[in-house]
Design a protein around this motif. Sequence first.
Motif, PDB file in Angstrom:
ATOM      1  N   UNK A 151       6.683   8.962  -2.097  1.00 56.71           N
ATOM      2  CA  UNK A 151       7.358   7.968  -1.259  1.00 56.71           C
ATOM      3  C   UNK A 151       8.167   6.982  -2.099  1.00 56.71           C
ATOM      4  N   UNK A 152       7.555   6.532  -3.180  1.00 56.91           N
ATOM      5  CA  UNK A 152       8.216   5.552  -4.047  1.00 56.91           C
ATOM      6  C   UNK A 152       9.449   6.175  -4.705  1.00 56.91           C
ATOM      7  N   UNK A 153       9.301   7.387  -5.217  1.00 55.38           N
ATOM      8  CA  UNK A 153      10.427   8.058  -5.872  1.00 55.38           C
ATOM      9  C   UNK A 153      11.557   8.327  -4.880  1.00 55.38           C
ATOM     10  N   UNK A 154      11.201   8.788  -3.694  1.00 57.84           N
ATOM     11  CA  UNK A 154      12.228   9.073  -2.688  1.00 57.84           C
ATOM     12  C   UNK A 154      13.020   7.828  -2.327  1.00 57.84           C
ATOM     13  N   UNK A 155      12.311   6.716  -2.128  1.00 52.36           N
ATOM     14  CA  UNK A 155      12.999   5.466  -1.775  1.00 52.36           C
ATOM     15  C   UNK A 155      13.884   4.986  -2.922  1.00 52.36           C
ATOM     16  N   UNK A 156      13.439   5.179  -4.141  1.00 47.40           N
ATOM     17  CA  UNK A 156      14.191   4.707  -5.308  1.00 47.40           C
ATOM     18  C   UNK A 156      15.474   5.488  -5.530  1.00 47.40           C
ATOM     19  N   UNK A 157      15.457   6.767  -5.194  1.00 43.45           N
ATOM     20  CA  UNK A 157      16.608   7.612  -5.539  1.00 43.45           C
ATOM     21  C   UNK A 157      17.871   7.249  -4.767  1.00 43.45           C
ATOM     22  N   UNK A 158      17.743   6.596  -3.635  1.00 43.27           N
ATOM     23  CA  UNK A 158      18.942   6.210  -2.877  1.00 43.27           C
ATOM     24  C   UNK A 158      19.900   5.419  -3.762  1.00 43.27           C
ATOM     25  N   UNK A 186       0.870  -1.162   0.000  1.00 47.41           N
ATOM     26  CA  UNK A 186       0.000   0.000   0.000  1.00 47.41           C
ATOM     27  C   UNK A 186       0.918   1.227   0.000  1.00 47.41           C
ATOM     28  N   UNK A 187       0.921   1.993  -1.085  1.00 47.71           N
ATOM     29  CA  UNK A 187       1.874   3.100  -1.210  1.00 47.71           C
ATOM     30  C   UNK A 187       1.579   4.247  -0.252  1.00 47.71           C
ATOM     31  N   UNK A 201       6.272   2.440   5.533  1.00 51.41           N
ATOM     32  CA  UNK A 201       6.962   1.212   5.927  1.00 51.41           C
ATOM     33  C   UNK A 201       6.762   0.116   4.886  1.00 51.41           C
ATOM     34  N   UNK A 202       5.558   0.028   4.313  1.00 52.46           N
ATOM     35  CA  UNK A 202       5.308  -0.968   3.280  1.00 52.46           C
ATOM     36  C   UNK A 202       6.096  -0.659   2.002  1.00 52.46           C
ATOM     37  N   UNK A 258      10.604  -2.327  -1.578  1.00 51.98           N
ATOM     38  CA  UNK A 258      11.892  -2.122  -2.231  1.00 51.98           C
ATOM     39  C   UNK A 258      12.921  -3.129  -1.738  1.00 51.98           C
ATOM     40  N   UNK A 259      12.938  -3.367  -0.446  1.00 51.46           N
ATOM     41  CA  UNK A 259      13.888  -4.331   0.113  1.00 51.46           C
ATOM     42  C   UNK A 259      13.664  -5.715  -0.486  1.00 51.46           C
TER      43      UNK A 259
END
Length: 245
Positions: A116-123, A59-60, A64-65, A70-71
């Motif tokens: 949220x998805x974009x932020x997590x991906x950019x790492x 659920x975006x 935490x989900x 991503x993990x």
Amino acid sequence: MTTTPRSAESASSRTVLVTGGSKGIGRAIAETLHAAGHRVAATYRSGDVPAGVLGVECDVTDAAQVDAAFTQVESALGPVEVVVANAGITRDTLVLRMSDEDWDAVISTNLTGSFRVAKRATRGMMRARFGRLIFISSVVGLLGSAGQVNYASSKAGLVGMARSLARELGSRGVTANVVAPGFIVTDMTAELGEDLVKKYSEQIPLGRMGSTDDIAGVVDFLISDAASYVTGAVIPVDGGLGMGH
């Protein structure tokens, strides 16, 4: 100025995460990219994902989900190189009848979920100095639509998000683009009824509604090396409906 080309293997096969990949446009994107040889994962909240695609329940609206998704993808397929932020919902009603909950639910999923998805991906993308962020918006984000103040606002917000990210991350080899579908034949539009579909089609210069494959094909292009110099773009796939906007 020249850059070192990526290897043939990495350029032709990338790790992709598609949000909202169980139906409609998201499902078609996941299917198309898997068929093109990419390692594809897709998030879902209900239903299933296409054969050969790694399904990740997520659920975006829950940070935490998103992190857990991503993990899981990174463990199974490797670092995520491409994100297609597609997950979205509607809560259509006229503004005087629209509740705060109707507004919050749509913004939380369509806009904040994409953030949220974009932020997590950019790492990982910044470390790799390569990445593709693709946001699935809508023609109504540019045209506006009566009864869709929440939805249109969320989809318009994706344009500002993508263009800001394009400026922020471009020096690290990360592109950010928006695909803006028009009226596309999906289960959702199938409920409109024949008369309404005919009415909408008459407003479209090409005289017909689009297919999910039309959207998937553009996403496939944006992932390819041919699109390496495309960033901050809004690509309408709407049969000409939104021309000039």
